[in-house]
Design an enzyme around this catalytic site. Structure first.
Site, mmCIF file in Angstrom:
data_model
loop_
_atom_site.group_PDB
_atom_site.id
_atom_site.type_symbol
_atom_site.label_atom_id
_atom_site.label_comp_id
_atom_site.label_asym_id
_atom_site.label_seq_id
_atom_site.Cartn_x
_atom_site.Cartn_y
_atom_site.Cartn_z
ATOM 1 N N HIS A 44 41.616 -12.238 -24.223
ATOM 2 C CA HIS A 44 40.734 -13.142 -23.470
ATOM 3 C C HIS A 44 41.419 -14.493 -23.235
ATOM 4 O O HIS A 44 41.499 -14.973 -22.101
ATOM 5 C CB HIS A 44 39.418 -13.319 -24.242
ATOM 6 N N GLU A 45 41.922 -15.102 -24.304
ATOM 7 C CA GLU A 45 42.505 -16.443 -24.159
ATOM 8 C C GLU A 45 43.743 -16.414 -23.269
ATOM 9 O O GLU A 45 43.962 -17.331 -22.484
ATOM 10 C CB GLU A 45 42.838 -17.038 -25.536
ATOM 11 N N HIS A 84 42.976 -16.843 -19.737
ATOM 12 C CA HIS A 84 42.893 -18.253 -19.326
ATOM 13 C C HIS A 84 44.296 -18.831 -19.122
ATOM 14 O O HIS A 84 44.546 -19.557 -18.167
ATOM 15 C CB HIS A 84 42.190 -19.091 -20.397
ATOM 16 N N HIS A 124 36.001 -17.705 -16.692
ATOM 17 C CA HIS A 124 35.087 -16.730 -17.274
ATOM 18 C C HIS A 124 34.445 -15.852 -16.213
ATOM 19 O O HIS A 124 34.194 -16.288 -15.098
ATOM 20 C CB HIS A 124 34.005 -17.442 -18.089
HETATM 21 ZN ZN LIG Z 1 37.225 -18.034 -22.484
#
Ligand SMILES: [Zn+2]
Ligand SMILES: [Zn+2]
Length: 267
Positions: free
Chosen positions: A214-215, A218, A224
């Protein structure tokens, strides 16, 4: 005299000057404050639309993001969402890209693991970070190269509390990690809250592979997603480690930024 006393009482809870519209039932003062803090943190005001600065407007933004009925009223279901462990990056838009569409312009992006957690062997962290990068790199024409020293594009580390950027971690629970969109200095860096209990999937705790994938999304330029199946969904959900993979929404988002990986065997 009675009026004066009443007014004095009204003015007392200064922090509650902007009450949130509440659908039904009572709510403790602490819950009000938590809800206001959540909305301010994860639905930052858009300077161009003044209206969006009001808490009711932020409530609507949150309802839109989480695909709830848009009432502008707080309810217990929203409180439940607010209490879930999640990523510290705001839910800026319904769409899965950062508004500025920042990305890396080089075909090889470097990363360095600066610090480790006490919860997992270093080797395991190295392997899981590499695995998280592979989730993304198999979809796009970008390769990731680990370096052992100096400055890398993406600096990865575990830290607790205040750790040198404007976003201190908050102890166990709530915010688990955060990362910065591509760019120089802090850009692309991914930080994990050392006050969480990190797991390789075989023990209790937050699954580090899920959080890292997930990170790093980014770090590559994704924001998101409102899609609950997406890796880029903001709250942490337990998933089956065996079948864990990017969703079509994640793949669409990352390929919109970088294009598809060609199957000609290069890289
Ligand atoms: Zn996030
Ligand atoms: Zn940080």
């Amino acid at each position: 005299m009675q009026l004066a006393v009443l007014c004095a009482v009204c003015l007392l809870p200064g922090g509650l000057a902007l009450p949130l519209p509440w659908e039904a039932g009572g709510m403790s003062e602490q819950q009000w404050e938590q809800a206001q803090g959540y909305l301010k943190r994860f639905y930052p005001s858009d300077p161009e639309t003044r209206d969006a600065n009001s808490l009711a407007a932020k409530l609507k933004q949150m309802q839109k993001f989480f695909r709830l009925p848009i009432t502008g009223m707080l309810n217990s279901h929203m409180i439940e969402i607010m209490l879930k462990p999640r990523c510290g990056v705001p839910d800026v838009a319904e769409y899965s890209l950062f508004p500025r569409h920042t990305k890396w312009n080089s075909r090889v992006v470097t990363y360095r693991i600066m610090s480790y957690t006490r919860d997992l062997p270093r080797m395991t962290v190295n392997q899981l970070v590499a695995k998280a990068f592979r989730m993304w790199s198999k979809e796009i024409p970008l390769s990731f190269k680990r370096v052992g020293w100096g400055t890398a594009d993406i600096m990865i580390g575990f830290a607790r509390g205040a750790h040198g950027d404007p976003y201190p971690f908050d102890g166990p629970g709530n915010i688990l990690a955060h990362a910065f969109e591509p760019g120089p200095d802090l850009g692309g860096d991914a930080h994990f809250d050392e006050d969480e209990r990190w797991s390789d999937g075989h023990s209790l705790g937050i699954n580090f592979l899920f959080a890292a994938t997930h990170e790093l999304g980014h770090s590559l330029g994704l924001g998101h997603s409102s899609d609950p199946n997406a890796v880029m969904y903001p709250t942490y959900t337990k998933r089956d480690p065996e079948s864990f993979q990017l969703s079509q929404d994640d793949i669409n988002g990352i390929q919109e930024l970088y294009g598809k990986r060609s199957n000609t065997g290069e890289d």
